[in-house]
Design a protein around this motif. Structure first.
Motif, short mmCIF file in Angstrom:
data_model
loop_
_atom_site.label_atom_id
_atom_site.label_comp_id
_atom_site.label_asym_id
_atom_site.label_seq_id
_atom_site.Cartn_x
_atom_site.Cartn_y
_atom_site.Cartn_z
N ALA A 31 1.09 2.29 5.44
CA ALA A 31 1.07 1.13 4.54
C ALA A 31 1.56 -0.11 5.28
N ARG A 47 -9.93 -4.49 5.18
CA ARG A 47 -10.08 -3.42 4.20
C ARG A 47 -11.26 -2.52 4.52
N ARG A 63 -1.96 6.62 0.09
CA ARG A 63 -1.44 5.27 -0.07
C ARG A 63 -2.53 4.41 -0.69
N GLU A 64 -2.12 3.32 -1.29
CA GLU A 64 -3.07 2.51 -2.05
C GLU A 64 -4.24 2.04 -1.18
N HIS A 65 -3.97 1.65 0.04
CA HIS A 65 -5.04 1.08 0.86
C HIS A 65 -6.03 2.14 1.37
N HIS A 66 -5.71 3.41 1.21
CA HIS A 66 -6.61 4.45 1.70
C HIS A 66 -7.97 4.42 1.02
N ARG A 67 -8.03 3.85 -0.19
CA ARG A 67 -9.32 3.81 -0.87
C ARG A 67 -10.31 2.88 -0.17
#
Length: 319
Positions: A257, A289, A308-312
């Motif tokens: 992250a 992103r 983690r949130e950014h993994h999407r």
């Protein structure tokens, strides 16, 4: 027509016991070895070694001259492992053990100072079976090698696996290397905390860091890699970053992250470990992103990666 002869066999156990009594027996011996760092004397019989092992046939090929022959020095093999090899050559069987019988037995044998004997007792136990396996490979004893491999695979555990992986990588034992990596993938967190992990060579560590199946999060893997590099730097007397260079590219920093990546960047300024450009590539993935935003920043999730949130936004989910 003459009746063909019939080969009959006596009992094997008394024969094996009688030959075992000749292992390291000065009686009738005609060759003397000085073995290991402890320089232990070991007595043997030329004809038996030569007929059982090509390595010893070449080593002992010349007839000894008159007088007392000079000892054959084998400094790289520990005495206990060498005696196990002799036992196999004499009897075609061997008693394998995880650990050496006694630290003192493989050390000074009572000939050192009290401080030296105490230091030996505090050393971690030697993995005897791996020393025998190493000697079997070096001496070309295929049957003994296979017996050791079978024993190691049955006994593989968290304590043994890294030392076994190192032997497998050093001697190109592919199937054993695969078994070790599969074991570490299933017990990643426990293995990362062992002394054996910290003592792996870079070629042995590389296939682990390339694995998608490690059951550990990337943040923990970065900490383990730093600990590994610190130990190597102390032993080799080289900078941490230089020791880490062959393996650190396999760390998947884009999985961290932003806050974790910032903390890593700050620590990296204090104690360089990771090339700055590698951290920049990870930031690029965050900024755009996209998991494919930077070729040098692998984004594949491992089996143990904590979401983690950014993994999407990453383009390469774990399969």
């Amino acid at each position: 027509m003459e009746t063909p002869g019939l080969v009959v066999h006596g009992e094997a156990e008394p024969f094996s016991t009688a030959l075992r009594s000749l292992v390291n027996n000065r009686l009738y011996s005609d060759v003397r070895f000085v073995v290991g760092q402890e320089q232990q004397e070991v007595f043997a019989h030329r004809c038996l070694l030569a007929c059982r092992c090509n390595f010893f046939q070449r080593l002992l090929g010349q007839e000894p001259g008159p007088g007392v022959p000079s000892p054959v020095v084998l400094s790289t093999v520990p005495a206990e492992a060498f005696l196990a090899v002799l036992e196999f050559l004499y009897t075609n069987s061997v008693k394998l053990q995880r650990h050496s019988v006694s630290p003192v037995g493989r050390g000074l044998g009572g000939r050192g100072t009290e401080a030296e004997e105490t230091a030996l007792r505090l050393q971690p136990p030697t993995l005897q079976v791996l020393e025998v396996l190493t000697a079997a490979v070096e001496y070309g004893l295929e049957e003994l090698r296979e017996l050791c491999l079978e024993f190691v695979v049955k006994m593989l555990d968290v304590e043994l696996v890294c030392e076994t992986l190192q032997v497998a990588v050093t001697f190109g034992l592919g199937p054993l290397q695969e078994r070790c990596i599969a074991f570490i993938e299933a017990h990643s967190q426990e293995v990362l905390g062992t002394r054996g992990f910290l003592e792996l060579s870079a070629p042995a560590l590389l296939p682990l860091l390339r694995s998608d199946n490690l059951c550990v999060d990337e943040a923990e893997l970065v900490l383990a890699a730093r600990s590994w590099a610190r130990v190597g730097a102390a032993v080799l007397e080289r900078p941490v970053a230089e020791v880490a260079a062959p393996v650190v590219r396999e760390l998947r920093l884009a999985l961290l992250a932003p806050a974790e990546l910032s903390a890593l960047e700050e620590q990296n300024r204090r104690e360089p470990l990771i090339p700055v450009e590698q951290i920049v590539e990870a930031w690029k993935c965050h900024a755009l992103r996209r998991g494919d935003a930077a070729r040098e920043a692998p984004c594949r999730r491992r089996r143990g990666t904590v979401p983690r949130e950014h993994h999407r936004f990453l383009d390469l989910p774990f399969k």
